[in-house]
Design a protein around this motif. Structure first.
Motif, PDB file in Angstrom:
ATOM      1  N   ARG A 150      69.508  78.886 -57.151  1.00  0.00           N
ATOM      2  CA  ARG A 150      70.964  78.807 -57.268  1.00  0.00           C
ATOM      3  C   ARG A 150      71.562  78.022 -56.092  1.00  0.00           C
ATOM      4  O   ARG A 150      72.540  77.294 -56.260  1.00  0.00           O
ATOM      5  N   ARG A 174      79.645  85.056 -55.089  1.00  0.00           N
ATOM      6  CA  ARG A 174      80.800  84.139 -55.087  1.00  0.00           C
ATOM      7  C   ARG A 174      80.435  82.809 -54.438  1.00  0.00           C
ATOM      8  O   ARG A 174      80.801  81.736 -54.935  1.00  0.00           O
ATOM      9  N   ARG A 217      78.468  80.674 -56.643  1.00  0.00           N
ATOM     10  CA  ARG A 217      79.192  80.377 -57.883  1.00  0.00           C
ATOM     11  C   ARG A 217      78.460  80.888 -59.124  1.00  0.00           C
ATOM     12  O   ARG A 217      78.312  80.179 -60.133  1.00  0.00           O
ATOM     13  N   LEU A 218      78.005  82.119 -59.037  1.00  0.00           N
ATOM     14  CA  LEU A 218      77.268  82.711 -60.141  1.00  0.00           C
ATOM     15  C   LEU A 218      78.234  83.154 -61.239  1.00  0.00           C
ATOM     16  O   LEU A 218      79.315  83.666 -60.952  1.00  0.00           O
ATOM     17  N   ASP A 219      77.826  82.955 -62.484  1.00  0.00           N
ATOM     18  CA  ASP A 219      78.631  83.484 -63.577  1.00  0.00           C
ATOM     19  C   ASP A 219      78.327  84.978 -63.730  1.00  0.00           C
ATOM     20  O   ASP A 219      77.560  85.554 -62.959  1.00  0.00           O
ATOM     21  N   ARG A 220      78.942  85.623 -64.728  1.00  0.00           N
ATOM     22  CA  ARG A 220      78.816  87.070 -64.850  1.00  0.00           C
ATOM     23  C   ARG A 220      77.373  87.514 -65.020  1.00  0.00           C
ATOM     24  O   ARG A 220      76.920  88.465 -64.381  1.00  0.00           O
ATOM     25  N   GLU A 258      74.601  85.842 -64.205  1.00  0.00           N
ATOM     26  CA  GLU A 258      73.844  85.547 -62.991  1.00  0.00           C
ATOM     27  C   GLU A 258      74.173  86.564 -61.896  1.00  0.00           C
ATOM     28  O   GLU A 258      73.296  87.008 -61.157  1.00  0.00           O
ATOM     29  N   ARG A 259      75.463  86.936 -61.802  1.00  0.00           N
ATOM     30  CA  ARG A 259      75.859  87.938 -60.817  1.00  0.00           C
ATOM     31  C   ARG A 259      75.158  89.261 -61.086  1.00  0.00           C
ATOM     32  O   ARG A 259      74.614  89.903 -60.174  1.00  0.00           O
ATOM     33  N   ASP A 299      67.114  80.224 -65.089  1.00  0.00           N
ATOM     34  CA  ASP A 299      68.443  80.405 -65.666  1.00  0.00           C
ATOM     35  C   ASP A 299      68.530  81.784 -66.315  1.00  0.00           C
ATOM     36  O   ASP A 299      67.526  82.329 -66.789  1.00  0.00           O
ATOM     37  N   ALA A 344      71.148  84.229 -69.053  1.00  0.00           N
ATOM     38  CA  ALA A 344      72.216  84.113 -70.042  1.00  0.00           C
ATOM     39  C   ALA A 344      72.282  85.386 -70.870  1.00  0.00           C
ATOM     40  O   ALA A 344      71.371  86.222 -70.844  1.00  0.00           O
TER      41      ALA A 344
END
Length: 295
Positions: free
Chosen positions: A38, A97, A100-103, A105-106, A239, A241
């Protein structure tokens, strides 16, 4: 004998092994690789750093991540090296944060660090007869039940006639990852195979964080890596998802092109098991479903 027949057959009530001597080490190793992947995708200029200067690796440096997240460089270096250190929810949130991880990934990051993000339960429990009745009653729409490992736990006759005849496949081989990347037994194909496979592997990667060290998960991953270079390439991207409801085009050998939209119905609060119903997007596809199913 099939390759997967050497593995224990996946069951809806599959118990989690209590013998996981390497699970903490595996989790930290997975965390180290995920953080690095990441970090390397973010360009310095995207977060206010000058792009100039020689960089030995792509993306941000460790010290830049530490600075942006407000943590010590030594501490962050140890975290990315997979060392056994204490981590707080506030620090994990700051790193998420910064990277810049999406939900998804977070949540994956929280899982790998061992910081709880909510109650987590095991795989889908024994399926009650009502689940099979539900699948049968949505015919002519193809439907099946999957666990987080993409094992097929149940399916209806419409799925066999429209998508793939799972009744002709041994129980131990009824895994959508195996069927997609290794087997050639699909009777229909998605026109956007590359994107769908990429998303499927990312979903599998996200789910695997809750199952590090479990023999059934480890064995499946190793079998896929051994028998599919395509899976190995996607797996090594790190990745993550969530299951998608994106409209898909299916090219059936008898019916031709069909436009379908998957609808996911979660069977557990943790999202470990789901029923997926493939619904027609237009009247033409609806008619083809009924023709194939014989209604």
């Amino acid at each position: 004998m099939s390759v997967l027949s050497r593995m224990p057959a996946a069951r809806p009530d599959e118990a989690v092994s209590n013998h996981r001597p390497n699970r903490p080490d595996e989790r930290r190793r997975e965390l180290a690789i995920f953080l690095r992947s990441r970090r390397e995708r973010i360009q310095p200029e995207e977060v206010g750093f000058a792009p100039g200067g020689r960089r030995r690796t792509p993306g941000l440096r460790r010290e830049e991540v530490a600075q942006l997240a407000g943590v010590g460089i030594t501490w962050y270096t140890w975290l990315e090296q997979g060392r056994d250190i204490n981590v707080s929810a506030q620090v994990v949130e700051a790193i998420a944060r910064t990277l810049r991880l999406d939900r998804l990934e977070r949540n994956h990051l929280f899982t790998l660090t061992g910081v709880p993000i909510g109650p987590v339960s095991g795989d889908c429990a024994d399926l009650p007869p009502s689940v099979q009745r539900m699948l049968d009653n949505v015919s002519p729409y193809p439907a099946l039940v999957l666990n987080a490992r993409y094992d097929v736990l149940a399916f209806n006759d419409a799925y066999c006639k429209v998508m793939l005849d799972l009744s002709q496949i041994p129980v131990e081989d009824r895994n959508l990852l195996w069927l997609s990347f290794v087997s050639n037994r699909w009777q229909c194909s998605f026109t956007d195979q590359e994107s769908i496979k990429m998303h499927m592997v990312a979903g599998f990667r996200a789910a695997s964080a809750d199952h590090l060290g479990e023999p059934s998960w480890h064995d499946l991953i190793q079998q896929l890596l051994t028998h599919s270079t395509e899976f190995a390439e996607l797996w090594n991207r790190y990745d993550v998802a969530a299951p998608s409801n994106k409209v898909k085009l299916v090219d059936h050998p008898r019916a031709g092109l069909m436009r379908i939209e998957p609808v996911n119905l979660w069977l557990t609060r943790s999202g470990q098991g789901r029923a997926t119903v493939y619904t027609p997007v237009d009247d033409e596809t609806e008619a083809k479903f009924r023709l194939l199913v014989g209604q």
